[in-house]
Design a protein around this motif. Structure first.
Motif, PDB file in Angstrom:
ATOM      1  N   LEU A 242       0.821  -1.202   0.000  1.00 14.67           N
ATOM      2  CA  LEU A 242       0.000   0.000   0.000  1.00 14.67           C
ATOM      3  C   LEU A 242       0.858   1.256   0.000  1.00 14.67           C
ATOM      4  O   LEU A 242       0.588   2.206  -0.745  1.00 14.67           O
ATOM      5  N   VAL A 243       1.877   1.275   0.836  1.00  9.49           N
ATOM      6  CA  VAL A 243       2.717   2.481   0.887  1.00  9.49           C
ATOM      7  C   VAL A 243       3.494   2.637  -0.408  1.00  9.49           C
ATOM      8  O   VAL A 243       3.739   3.766  -0.871  1.00  9.49           O
ATOM      9  N   SER A 244       3.857   1.522  -1.047  1.00  5.75           N
ATOM     10  CA  SER A 244       4.526   1.600  -2.347  1.00  5.75           C
ATOM     11  C   SER A 244       3.603   2.232  -3.385  1.00  5.75           C
ATOM     12  O   SER A 244       4.016   3.121  -4.160  1.00  5.75           O
ATOM     13  N   ALA A 245       2.345   1.797  -3.405  1.00  4.25           N
ATOM     14  CA  ALA A 245       1.375   2.369  -4.349  1.00  4.25           C
ATOM     15  C   ALA A 245       1.149   3.851  -4.055  1.00  4.25           C
ATOM     16  O   ALA A 245       1.010   4.673  -4.981  1.00  4.25           O
ATOM     17  N   PHE A 246       1.118   4.213  -2.788  1.00  4.00           N
ATOM     18  CA  PHE A 246       0.917   5.606  -2.370  1.00  4.00           C
ATOM     19  C   PHE A 246       2.051   6.494  -2.872  1.00  4.00           C
ATOM     20  O   PHE A 246       1.823   7.536  -3.508  1.00  4.00           O
ATOM     21  N   ILE A 247       3.294   6.074  -2.626  1.00  3.51           N
ATOM     22  CA  ILE A 247       4.450   6.881  -3.021  1.00  3.51           C
ATOM     23  C   ILE A 247       4.543   6.967  -4.553  1.00  3.51           C
ATOM     24  O   ILE A 247       4.841   8.033  -5.114  1.00  3.51           O
ATOM     25  N   LYS A 248       4.263   5.861  -5.224  1.00  4.48           N
ATOM     26  CA  LYS A 248       4.355   5.879  -6.688  1.00  4.48           C
ATOM     27  C   LYS A 248       3.254   6.745  -7.304  1.00  4.48           C
ATOM     28  O   LYS A 248       3.441   7.316  -8.381  1.00  4.48           O
ATOM     29  N   SER A 249       2.123   6.851  -6.629  1.00  4.84           N
ATOM     30  CA  SER A 249       1.054   7.727  -7.115  1.00  4.84           C
ATOM     31  C   SER A 249       1.432   9.192  -6.951  1.00  4.84           C
ATOM     32  O   SER A 249       1.130  10.024  -7.818  1.00  4.84           O
ATOM     33  N   ILE A 250       2.102   9.523  -5.836  1.00  2.72           N
ATOM     34  CA  ILE A 250       2.621  10.890  -5.670  1.00  2.72           C
ATOM     35  C   ILE A 250       3.634  11.180  -6.770  1.00  2.72           C
ATOM     36  O   ILE A 250       3.573  12.208  -7.443  1.00  2.72           O
ATOM     37  N   ARG A 251       4.564  10.246  -6.961  1.00  2.55           N
ATOM     38  CA  ARG A 251       5.622  10.427  -7.972  1.00  2.55           C
ATOM     39  C   ARG A 251       5.017  10.570  -9.362  1.00  2.55           C
ATOM     40  O   ARG A 251       5.528  11.308 -10.204  1.00  2.55           O
ATOM     41  N   GLY A 252       3.914   9.864  -9.600  1.00  2.00           N
ATOM     42  CA  GLY A 252       3.258   9.913 -10.907  1.00  2.00           C
ATOM     43  C   GLY A 252       2.271  11.047 -11.069  1.00  2.00           C
ATOM     44  O   GLY A 252       1.564  11.123 -12.084  1.00  2.00           O
ATOM     45  N   SER A 253       2.173  11.928 -10.057  1.00  7.14           N
ATOM     46  CA  SER A 253       1.324  13.130 -10.109  1.00  7.14           C
ATOM     47  C   SER A 253      -0.158  12.804 -10.256  1.00  7.14           C
ATOM     48  O   SER A 253      -0.908  13.537 -10.902  1.00  7.14           O
ATOM     49  N   ASP A 254      -0.601  11.705  -9.661  1.00  5.04           N
ATOM     50  CA  ASP A 254      -2.016  11.321  -9.693  1.00  5.04           C
ATOM     51  C   ASP A 254      -2.625  11.566  -8.317  1.00  5.04           C
ATOM     52  O   ASP A 254      -2.483  10.753  -7.407  1.00  5.04           O
ATOM     53  N   ALA A 255      -3.287  12.699  -8.156  1.00  3.08           N
ATOM     54  CA  ALA A 255      -3.836  13.075  -6.853  1.00  3.08           C
ATOM     55  C   ALA A 255      -4.933  12.119  -6.404  1.00  3.08           C
ATOM     56  O   ALA A 255      -5.053  11.809  -5.213  1.00  3.08           O
ATOM     57  N   ASP A 256      -5.755  11.635  -7.339  1.00  2.60           N
ATOM     58  CA  ASP A 256      -6.850  10.741  -6.975  1.00  2.60           C
ATOM     59  C   ASP A 256      -6.318   9.423  -6.423  1.00  2.60           C
ATOM     60  O   ASP A 256      -6.779   8.937  -5.389  1.00  2.60           O
ATOM     61  N   ALA A 257      -5.353   8.832  -7.127  1.00  6.51           N
ATOM     62  CA  ALA A 257      -4.778   7.577  -6.650  1.00  6.51           C
ATOM     63  C   ALA A 257      -4.043   7.784  -5.332  1.00  6.51           C
ATOM     64  O   ALA A 257      -4.091   6.936  -4.433  1.00  6.51           O
ATOM     65  N   THR A 258      -3.362   8.923  -5.201  1.00  7.01           N
ATOM     66  CA  THR A 258      -2.653   9.234  -3.952  1.00  7.01           C
ATOM     67  C   THR A 258      -3.614   9.229  -2.765  1.00  7.01           C
ATOM     68  O   THR A 258      -3.349   8.616  -1.730  1.00  7.01           O
ATOM     69  N   LEU A 259      -4.746   9.914  -2.931  1.00  6.22           N
ATOM     70  CA  LEU A 259      -5.737   9.964  -1.855  1.00  6.22           C
ATOM     71  C   LEU A 259      -6.339   8.584  -1.588  1.00  6.22           C
ATOM     72  O   LEU A 259      -6.586   8.220  -0.431  1.00  6.22           O
ATOM     73  N   TYR A 260      -6.583   7.823  -2.647  1.00  6.32           N
ATOM     74  CA  TYR A 260      -7.180   6.495  -2.472  1.00  6.32           C
ATOM     75  C   TYR A 260      -6.273   5.588  -1.657  1.00  6.32           C
ATOM     76  O   TYR A 260      -6.717   4.951  -0.693  1.00  6.32           O
ATOM     77  N   TRP A 261      -4.984   5.512  -2.031  1.00  7.60           N
ATOM     78  CA  TRP A 261      -4.075   4.607  -1.310  1.00  7.60           C
ATOM     79  C   TRP A 261      -3.842   5.091   0.115  1.00  7.60           C
ATOM     80  O   TRP A 261      -3.708   4.278   1.039  1.00  7.60           O
ATOM     81  N   MET A 262      -3.837   6.404   0.305  1.00  4.37           N
ATOM     82  CA  MET A 262      -3.704   6.915   1.665  1.00  4.37           C
ATOM     83  C   MET A 262      -4.928   6.541   2.497  1.00  4.37           C
ATOM     84  O   MET A 262      -4.802   6.141   3.667  1.00  4.37           O
ATOM     85  N   ALA A 263      -6.109   6.654   1.898  1.00  4.73           N
ATOM     86  CA  ALA A 263      -7.332   6.269   2.609  1.00  4.73           C
ATOM     87  C   ALA A 263      -7.330   4.784   2.947  1.00  4.73           C
ATOM     88  O   ALA A 263      -7.765   4.373   4.035  1.00  4.73           O
ATOM     89  N   ARG A 264      -6.833   3.951   2.034  1.00  3.84           N
ATOM     90  CA  ARG A 264      -6.724   2.520   2.313  1.00  3.84           C
ATOM     91  C   ARG A 264      -5.827   2.262   3.516  1.00  3.84           C
ATOM     92  O   ARG A 264      -6.137   1.424   4.370  1.00  3.84           O
ATOM     93  N   MET A 265      -4.721   2.987   3.589  1.00  5.61           N
ATOM     94  CA  MET A 265      -3.818   2.808   4.728  1.00  5.61           C
ATOM     95  C   MET A 265      -4.473   3.255   6.029  1.00  5.61           C
ATOM     96  O   MET A 265      -4.383   2.566   7.052  1.00  5.61           O
ATOM     97  N   LEU A 266      -5.145   4.392   5.999  1.00  7.37           N
ATOM     98  CA  LEU A 266      -5.797   4.892   7.211  1.00  7.37           C
ATOM     99  C   LEU A 266      -6.908   3.949   7.660  1.00  7.37           C
ATOM    100  O   LEU A 266      -7.050   3.660   8.858  1.00  7.37           O
ATOM    101  N   LYS A 267      -7.713   3.455   6.718  1.00  5.95           N
ATOM    102  CA  LYS A 267      -8.779   2.515   7.053  1.00  5.95           C
ATOM    103  C   LYS A 267      -8.228   1.209   7.610  1.00  5.95           C
ATOM    104  O   LYS A 267      -8.850   0.546   8.436  1.00  5.95           O
ATOM    105  N   GLY A 268      -7.036   0.842   7.172  1.00  6.82           N
ATOM    106  CA  GLY A 268      -6.413  -0.387   7.644  1.00  6.82           C
ATOM    107  C   GLY A 268      -5.703  -0.237   8.969  1.00  6.82           C
ATOM    108  O   GLY A 268      -5.109  -1.198   9.463  1.00  6.82           O
ATOM    109  N   GLY A 269      -5.743   0.969   9.551  1.00  4.02           N
ATOM    110  CA  GLY A 269      -5.129   1.180  10.859  1.00  4.02           C
ATOM    111  C   GLY A 269      -3.690   1.637  10.808  1.00  4.02           C
ATOM    112  O   GLY A 269      -2.992   1.622  11.830  1.00  4.02           O
TER     113      GLY A 269
END
Length: 425
Positions: A242-269
């Motif tokens: 999840l954190v890999s997907a989050f960082i790669k979404s930031i690097r890829g300039s995709d704000a929607d994916a960045t927020l989604y993966w961050m939300a997945r991490m927060l929901k997962g505790g």
């Protein structure tokens, strides 16, 4: 009464003695530090640092049993200062209990301070477990009173040993007459995590018929794992993916994916401070001097999340995540410092040129220290051409600017230096 097959395999195979621990011989093998201390009946306060699924909780329990101490297990997720103080107060009636705190990195400063006095006066023996670097997450006063030991991810041989033990000793698995023909996929999906490995082989075994020989191949492992990954990975071990997907979404300039993966991490505790720290790194590694304000915002986000906590911290995290994702990107300084470190390692014997050396004494000046140094502020535009590298490295280029507005503008003096060097040649 719950049948054994309804108990997860990692729990069914939980070691009952320190000698059964797999993959941590550097701590528990013959003549290893923890083994020697236990053999002498001594157990200090400890911080175990290591990834999920390597046995931190089990080792803590078995250490307490080995020195015949009461064992009290707490989780940082649901233990406050009040509960901590109650445990410490009650410990006076016990033989110096071992208080195990899982995910101790999630304790804030006041919670960690509540432990300090009890540890210092020997009222409890603390064993904390963390997946995060304790140098950053455990306050220095508490850390100085604990021994820090690192538990390693299980290597391929350890995973193979663990799986073979499981199919040979577990009642449910034995009834499936399992033969593991290929280990590669099992080892890959386990990723050094004993819990993952056992949950996966248990999941595969549940698809087999009993009382006949069943062969485990890479193809079978991949098919079962991909169909059921949420089931055997539901307790948070997707952390690294999840954190890999989050960082790669930031690097890829995709704000929607960045927020989604961050939300997945927060929901997962996931710890919000961990997320903020990862953004702090990304702000420098992936954005850098294309937008230096990104590092400032990420730093303030990190401090604010520590101060505010959830659920409000989600707003701060979201703001910072979107800002980083939508910022221009550059890894020029990331590449430059790596090149510089590699070059420094190879050329550590080169002396500092005399004109760049400090000359605080008369003798040093007589020896030429600081002589011929040109002070840039005495020249037009506060710039003058002179060598700053050792002669052997003259012309070495470590920093290559990226094609973004700020780095192009900032390269003006670098271009002027290059032009003057060309004129001198």
């Amino acid at each position: 009464m719950m049948s054994d097959t309804h108990i997860p395999l990692p729990e069914r195979l939980r070691p009952r003695d320190l000698s059964e621990i797999i993959g941590q011989d550097h701590l528990l093998g013959e003549n290893a530090p923890l083994r020697q201390m236990i053999d002498q009946g001594h157990l200090p306060s400890i911080i175990f640092w290591g990834p999920p699924g390597v046995g931190k909780t089990t080792v803590a329990l078995l250490l307490a049993q080995a020195v015949d101490r009461p064992f009290i297990s707490l989780s940082a997720l649901n233990t406050g200062v009040k509960e901590l103080r109650e445990v410490i107060a009650e410990s006076g009636d016990l033989l110096t209990p071992v208080v195990f705190i899982d995910e101790i990195h999630r304790f804030n400063k006041s919670q960690q301070d509540a432990l300090l006095n009890a540890v210092e006066k020997g009222k409890i023996t603390l064993i904390g477990a963390t997946t995060e670097n304790p140098s950053f997450e455990v306050n220095s006063a508490l850390l100085s009173r604990c021994q820090v030991y690192t538990l390693n991810s299980l290597d391929a041989d350890a995973i193979q040993t663990l799986l073979n033990k499981a199919i040979q000793t577990d009642k449910f698995l034995k009834a499936r007459f399992i033969q593991i023909e290929e280990y590669d996929a099992l080892i890959q999906f386990a990723a050094g995590d004993a819990r993952k490995a056992l949950n996966l082989i248990d999941l595969i075994a549940s698809t087999f018929e009993p009382d006949i020989e069943n062969i485990v191949t890479n193809a079978i492992v991949v098919k079962v794992a991909q169909q059921n990954i949420a089931r055997y990975d539901k307790s948070g071990e997707q952390h690294y993916d999840l954190v890999s997907a989050f960082i790669k979404s930031i690097r890829g300039s995709d704000a929607d994916a960045t927020l989604y993966w961050m939300a997945r991490m927060l929901k997962g505790g996931e710890d919000p401070v961990f997320i903020a720290r990862r953004m702090l790194i990304a702000a420098s590694e992936d954005i850098g001097n294309s937008n230096p304000n990104a590092l400032l915002l990420a730093g303030e986000c990190f401090r604010s999340v520590q101060a505010v906590g959830m659920p409000e911290a989600r707003i701060i995290l979201g703001q910072c995540a979107v800002y980083l994702a939508t910022s221009p990107k550059s890894n020029s300084t990331y590449l430059a410092i790596n090149k510089a470190l590699e070059l420094a390692e190879k050329t550590a014997n080169l002396p500092v040129p005399l004109h760049l050396r400090n000359a605080p004494t008369k003798l040093m000046k007589q020896q030429g220290y600081g002589v011929d140094y040109l002070y840039p502020h005495h020249y037009p535009e506060h710039f003058v051409l002179q060598d700053y590298l050792p002669p052997e490295l003259r012309g070495t280029k470590l920093y290559e600017r990226a094609l973004n507005k700020r780095e192009v503008e900032a390269e003006r003096l670098q271009q002027r230096r290059w032009q003057q060097e060309q004129q001198q040649q």
